[in-house]
Write a protein that holds these residues in place. Structure first.
Motif, PDB file in Angstrom:
ATOM      1  N   LEU A 138      16.976   2.799  10.458  1.00 42.44           N
ATOM      2  CA  LEU A 138      16.475   3.318   9.184  1.00 42.44           C
ATOM      3  C   LEU A 138      16.993   4.729   8.874  1.00 42.44           C
ATOM      4  O   LEU A 138      16.874   5.196   7.731  1.00 42.44           O
ATOM      5  N   TYR A 139      17.549   5.384   9.877  1.00 43.09           N
ATOM      6  CA  TYR A 139      17.994   6.778   9.717  1.00 43.09           C
ATOM      7  C   TYR A 139      18.905   6.995   8.497  1.00 43.09           C
ATOM      8  O   TYR A 139      18.744   7.996   7.771  1.00 43.09           O
ATOM      9  N   PRO A 140      19.877   6.101   8.213  1.00 47.24           N
ATOM     10  CA  PRO A 140      20.745   6.337   7.055  1.00 47.24           C
ATOM     11  C   PRO A 140      19.991   6.440   5.729  1.00 47.24           C
ATOM     12  O   PRO A 140      20.509   7.015   4.766  1.00 47.24           O
ATOM     13  N   LEU A 141      18.772   5.897   5.665  1.00 48.60           N
ATOM     14  CA  LEU A 141      17.980   5.988   4.439  1.00 48.60           C
ATOM     15  C   LEU A 141      17.178   7.281   4.378  1.00 48.60           C
ATOM     16  O   LEU A 141      16.628   7.629   3.330  1.00 48.60           O
ATOM     17  N   ILE A 142      17.093   7.978   5.516  1.00 49.96           N
ATOM     18  CA  ILE A 142      16.240   9.164   5.619  1.00 49.96           C
ATOM     19  C   ILE A 142      17.055  10.433   5.857  1.00 49.96           C
ATOM     20  O   ILE A 142      16.749  11.498   5.313  1.00 49.96           O
ATOM     21  N   ASN A 143      18.096  10.287   6.688  1.00 52.52           N
ATOM     22  CA  ASN A 143      19.018  11.401   6.986  1.00 52.52           C
ATOM     23  C   ASN A 143      18.317  12.637   7.535  1.00 52.52           C
ATOM     24  O   ASN A 143      18.741  13.775   7.295  1.00 52.52           O
ATOM     25  N   ASP A 172       0.819  -1.218   0.000  1.00 47.32           N
ATOM     26  CA  ASP A 172       0.000   0.000   0.000  1.00 47.32           C
ATOM     27  C   ASP A 172       0.851   1.265   0.000  1.00 47.32           C
ATOM     28  O   ASP A 172       0.335   2.360  -0.256  1.00 47.32           O
ATOM     29  N   ILE A 173       2.119   1.124   0.302  1.00 44.53           N
ATOM     30  CA  ILE A 173       3.019   2.292   0.284  1.00 44.53           C
ATOM     31  C   ILE A 173       3.403   2.567  -1.172  1.00 44.53           C
ATOM     32  O   ILE A 173       4.135   1.792  -1.791  1.00 44.53           O
ATOM     33  N   LYS A 174       2.890   3.670  -1.698  1.00 44.28           N
ATOM     34  CA  LYS A 174       3.092   3.989  -3.125  1.00 44.28           C
ATOM     35  C   LYS A 174       4.107   5.107  -3.349  1.00 44.28           C
ATOM     36  O   LYS A 174       4.569   5.308  -4.468  1.00 44.28           O
ATOM     37  N   VAL A 175       4.450   5.847  -2.280  1.00 44.72           N
ATOM     38  CA  VAL A 175       5.393   6.971  -2.429  1.00 44.72           C
ATOM     39  C   VAL A 175       6.812   6.440  -2.594  1.00 44.72           C
ATOM     40  O   VAL A 175       7.087   5.264  -2.339  1.00 44.72           O
ATOM     41  N   GLU A 176       7.713   7.319  -2.998  1.00 45.72           N
ATOM     42  CA  GLU A 176       9.103   6.920  -3.213  1.00 45.72           C
ATOM     43  C   GLU A 176      10.037   7.778  -2.370  1.00 45.72           C
ATOM     44  O   GLU A 176       9.621   8.734  -1.723  1.00 45.72           O
ATOM     45  N   GLY A 177      11.323   7.424  -2.410  1.00 48.14           N
ATOM     46  CA  GLY A 177      12.346   8.200  -1.715  1.00 48.14           C
ATOM     47  C   GLY A 177      12.175   8.150  -0.208  1.00 48.14           C
ATOM     48  O   GLY A 177      11.723   7.155   0.366  1.00 48.14           O
ATOM     49  N   ILE A 178      12.525   9.248   0.439  1.00 49.62           N
ATOM     50  CA  ILE A 178      12.479   9.334   1.899  1.00 49.62           C
ATOM     51  C   ILE A 178      11.075   9.069   2.429  1.00 49.62           C
ATOM     52  O   ILE A 178      10.886   8.405   3.457  1.00 49.62           O
ATOM     53  N   GLU A 179      10.062   9.570   1.710  1.00 53.27           N
ATOM     54  CA  GLU A 179       8.674   9.395   2.150  1.00 53.27           C
ATOM     55  C   GLU A 179       8.293   7.914   2.241  1.00 53.27           C
ATOM     56  O   GLU A 179       7.486   7.525   3.084  1.00 53.27           O
TER      57      GLU A 179
END
Length: 521
Positions: free
Chosen positions: A325-330, A229-236
């Motif tokens: 997960l922080y390294p993927l979001i920064n 159901d998660i359709k957004v990309e990148g950090i979101e």
């Protein structure tokens, strides 16, 4: 026996190139291939027909040689290659580094009716993550896992499921209490079923090693296959994933508190990203309502994982997942926003859950105060949590406090402990409770019906599990079967099983396996 095989995990994620089965540190790999140890004389003790059915298997399949051989680890199902997951974790609040599936071997993924399941054997032999352990499991812990996973499902608590319970035919050496007295026990194997067995620790491992490439691979894989159901990309995308895991974890904990379940080992490697209860070790249900109780002998000194602390530990564990997960979001701020909302959201959900347990269908501002007084009252003298809440539904609107007390007094372990002060406190609360239910627009019958849907009559008390273990050790599995049937309908009256609607017997108060358990399995 026909299974619709998927090999998504092993096809899309990096494998350990070393296929020898020896303990080691595994780098830049999400799993290691491993072959289960062939049992000498496997035999089926019990299987869940319902779990078999949603995997696409029938009653006839359960009785087949193929079923026995596949789910004991005796043979490898065609077009599959078993594997053990690589992950890390915090154990009792301390970083433990690489852990991994030391006693679990994933057989394969199965697709049925557009749903994906992972089949995993627990107790089928060592893996590269076994460290100094042997990778096997014994009958007592396997019975507890098999019965509890299914009992939790029927209680409505998010959980892994258990397909089958088998004897291996091989003895396993265990030191039950870690007191230097090891003894041989019967070996057993459980087949566990879940959407996946991915844990918080899968992400912690790669973050701790600064292997951000593999961290992103396993996170993207998890979202793709298990959070479609998660359709957004990148950090979101990663924030949406963390938000989803936070919410399902919160929901699971509310259910634990509702039925009085204590996990006993809430390490981050025992936390599923699906928000389902996983890894049934030294668990237990509250007998008397005691927020300080933990069933785990290893945790007896600090009581980190006691019943009342489970919401806070869930949040602590989510902080560790956020760090991973922080390294993927920064960006810490959006993660902190999600974490900061947890406690407020939990209190709101807990309050609604307790309202339901008390039969309050209409919300009132002073409900929280009434609930707080009750939880303090329940601790004044030993009061059985399950029996108390179940019998509370029998109170009528016109009952006096004295009549109401008579309705719930079966829950007290020793009525002699009800001195004048305690009695007066109970009378005062029951009077307020009577006034409160009189404000409800529903009849006594309607209120009881609603309360009985959330207050189970039957739970898998430790002494019940122990009785079935004692019988099974002698080759008698009738009690395993009886408890399984009982626990399939925990909210029903089931007059034929009335004997199980009872307080913990005195002999079980301090008996090993009934009051406290170790991690030994």
């Amino acid at each position: 026996m026909k299974l619709h095989i998927q090999n998504n995990f092993t096809t899309e994620l990096p494998a350990d190139p070393n296929e020898t089965n020896s303990p080691r540190q595994v780098q830049q790999a999400c799993f290691s291939y491993v072959v289960p140890k062939k049992p000498s004389n496997p035999s089926l003790i019990h299987a869940s027909v319902e779990v078999a059915n949603f995997l696409g298997l029938s009653q006839e399949d359960i009785l087949s040689e193929d079923f026995l051989n596949t789910f004991s680890g005796n043979t490898i199902y065609p077009e599959t290659k078993p594997y053990a997951l690589s992950y890390a974790g915090h154990q009792f609040g301390n970083w433990a580094g690489q852990l991994g599936d030391g006693r679990a071997i994933n057989l394969t993924e199965v697709m049925h009716n557009d749903k994906l399941y992972t089949l995993q054997l627990k107790g089928a032999g060592p893996t590269p993550y076994s460290r100094t352990a042997d990778g096997f499991a014994v009958l007592r812990s396997s019975i507890r896992e098999h019965l509890c996973a299914e009992a939790m499902h029927y209680l409505g608590v998010p959980t892994t499921r258990s397909l089958s319970l088998m004897l291996s035919g091989d003895p396993v050496l265990r030191d039950v209490l870690y007191n230097g007295n090891p003894a041989y026990e019967k070996g057993a194997i459980v087949c566990r079923v879940a959407p996946s067995f991915i844990r918080f620790g899968n992400f912690e491992l790669f973050a701790s090693r600064k292997d951000h490439a593999t961290l992103q691979l396993v996170t993207d894989y998890t979202i793709k296959h298990h959070f479609p159901d998660i359709k957004v990309e990148g950090i979101e995308k990663y924030l949406a994933f963390f938000q989803a895991v936070t919410q399902t974890t919160l929901d699971m904990i509310v259910h634990w508190q509702r039925v009085g379940f204590v996990h006993g080992v809430m390490n981050t490697d025992n936390m599923s990203i699906h928000g389902i209860t996983i890894d049934y070790g030294p668990y237990g249900w509250l007998e008397d309502y005691n927020p300080d109780w933990t069933p785990n002998t290893t945790d007896i000194q600090h009581k980190r994982y006691q019943f009342g602390n489970q919401p806070q530990i869930a949040l602590w564990n989510l902080y560790q997942l956020a760090n991973a997960l922080y390294p993927l979001i920064n960006d810490a701020k959006p993660l902190e926003t999600i974490l900061d909302a947890f406690s407020t959201d939990y209190q709101k959900e807990y309050l609604n859950m307790m309202r339901n347990k008390l039969g309050f269908m209409v919300k009132k501002d002073d409900d929280a105060f009434l609930i707080e007084i009750l939880t303090e009252l329940l601790q004044l003298v030993e009061t059985d949590m399950t029996i108390f809440f179940r019998n509370l539904g029998n109170i009528q609107k016109e009952d006096t406090p004295e009549v109401a007390l008579n309705t719930i007094k079966e829950a007290f372990y020793n009525e002699k402990d009800l001195n004048e002060t305690v009695l007066n406190n109970w009378y005062a609360w029951l009077e307020r409770y009577g006034n409160r239910i009189n404000e409800e627009p529903f009849s006594d019958v309607e209120r009881k019906e609603q309360m009985n849907k959330v207050n189970p009559k039957y739970v898998l008390r430790n002494y019940m599990a122990q009785l079935s273990i004692d019988a099974a050790d002698k080759g008698d599995y009738s009690l395993v079967n009886e408890l399984y049937e009982l626990l399939k309908k925990p909210y029903n009256e089931q007059p034929n099983y009335q004997k199980w609607f009872a307080k913990r017997p005195d002999w079980a108060r301090d008996k090993v396996g009934c009051s406290m358990l170790s991690c030994s399995s």
